[in-house]
Design an enzyme around this catalytic site. Sequence first.
Site, PDB file in Angstrom:
ATOM      1  CG  PHE A 201      -0.277   0.359   2.520  1.00 28.38           C
ATOM      2  CD1 PHE A 201      -0.085   1.692   2.857  1.00 28.38           C
ATOM      3  CD2 PHE A 201       0.166  -0.612   3.401  1.00 28.38           C
ATOM      4  CE1 PHE A 201       0.546   2.042   4.048  1.00 28.38           C
ATOM      5  CE2 PHE A 201       0.804  -0.282   4.585  1.00 28.38           C
ATOM      6  CZ  PHE A 201       0.993   1.063   4.903  1.00 28.38           C
TER       7      PHE A 201
ATOM      8  CB  CYS B 127      10.425  -0.766   3.094  1.00 29.90           C
ATOM      9  SG  CYS B 127      11.197  -0.267   1.575  1.00 29.90           S
TER      10      CYS B 127
END
Length: 484
Positions: A149, A281
Amino acid sequence: MRIVRNFVNGEYVEPINAPSYDVYDPGKGSIIARVSPATRDEVNQAVDGSLEAQQKWARVPVTDRIKVLFKLENIMQEEMDEIAKVTTVEHGKTLRESKGDIVRAIQNIEAASGATYHSMGRSNRNISEEIDEELIRVPLGVFAVISPFNFPVMIPFWFVPYALALGNGVVIKPSEKTPMSIEMIMGMLKKAGIPDGLVQLVNGGRETVEYLVENSKVAGVSFVGSTGVAKMIYRNGTANGKRVQAGASAKNYVLVMPDADIENNVGNMTGSFFGNAGERCLAGSVLVVFRENHDRVLKSFSKATEDLKVGYGLEEGTDIGPLIRKGHLMKVKNHIDEAEKDGAKVILDGRKYRNEKYPEGFYLGPTIMDGVEIDANVNREEIFGPVASVITVNDFDQAIEVINGSKFGNASTIYTRSGHYAREYVQRVNAGNIGINIGVAAPVAYYPFGGRKESFFGDLHPQGGEDHILFFTDSKVVISRWTK
Ligand code: NAD
């Protein structure tokens, strides 16, 4: 309620199944669309259509394939503001961050345009008497691209331009949480002249992914998401005879050495921990300091963090948007509660933040926790929110031990003025992307996006560089003899 459409064989199509996932505007906490999980038949039709288009596309000269990608780049550039608004509404990130997401996607189109050079083969004349031998690189067919997402545009583009430039077809399965930006871009692919069917879009969650991974006509899978799912897709995909590259979760450490230039880097540091609301990330998660510079670093870091403005992504001046879902917000808050119980000191408490205008939005202010223990859960698990845990060490060796003690190995940063320690850091830290005085160690599109340990499964990484040529093509060796 608006239903997100699939895009198959050059047309937007309504899904068959009833919707089962909600798409939110996380900044307002309201549902804006719904997603239906594609059926096995819909997935199989998408793969068949892509394979049919790919057989013709593979015969289009690589130089002409690239021209189509350049047209796509121009259209995405022109439409950037419109795409960015959709991304901000469905994800919550700021408009500037949404544009960054698209700019990074476009850079991958540019990197893929080198395919003519990079896919060149090699040959030997007269390798044996009157025998010539040649290695050529050939496309494999259809690839599945399954994305998370947090970067709804960039991450599909870590793969799609390369797969296309090298003669393959693609079926994209975006996150069911943020499917609308890529839905919009599918029409742009058609406008650019990408043949109908070559790139397909199917929506859904777990079930749709399973249909793709089980489909025998899918040659390979490019996945990015959380570690549990990445592991499973790697296992199932390879068991089904596919090549798989799977980017996964992260826990990124930021070491600030006593000689670091804090004043000039503190904005870069806060951007690393709190940009994209920490849902990156490559986000900094653990700030590692020495006893001797602990107070100095924390004073500067806390002050710069206090200045960050939390708010709705479309509003001017917002630095930190909401988290993706209420459930995720609760999970991140629980991590903070648990760390506090374990003895960490919350020196900046984002749990107190309230948005007066959008009280239902999924907001959390930036949070700094000092005195986090190495064994604490908050240091072991990915948090994926605007939370910085501070760990204090005695020296460089202990810092390396703490950093390499993590099960993840996505990115890691050192702030220092010392070339010696910078070199040692590169040598000794077991992570795929290393930042030196760079808080978000994001490789540009021309380099592969690294990742080690529980942060990556496979051997060929996303993005540009040699890895994408090897992932999206196979070698074929031609041995020939021509006599009079
Ligand atoms: P996620 O794993 O929940 O979802 C990723 C994709 O997998 C989605 O398309 C989703 O529909 C699908 N999926 C979810 N559960 C599944 C299941 N059980 N079986 C099959 N498919 C399933 O991840 P997310 O929450 O969307 O994204 C956040 C995660 O992604 C974080 O862990 C983050 O670190 C990671 N991430 C990694 C990188 C990287 O390059 N390493 C980049 C971005 C995000």
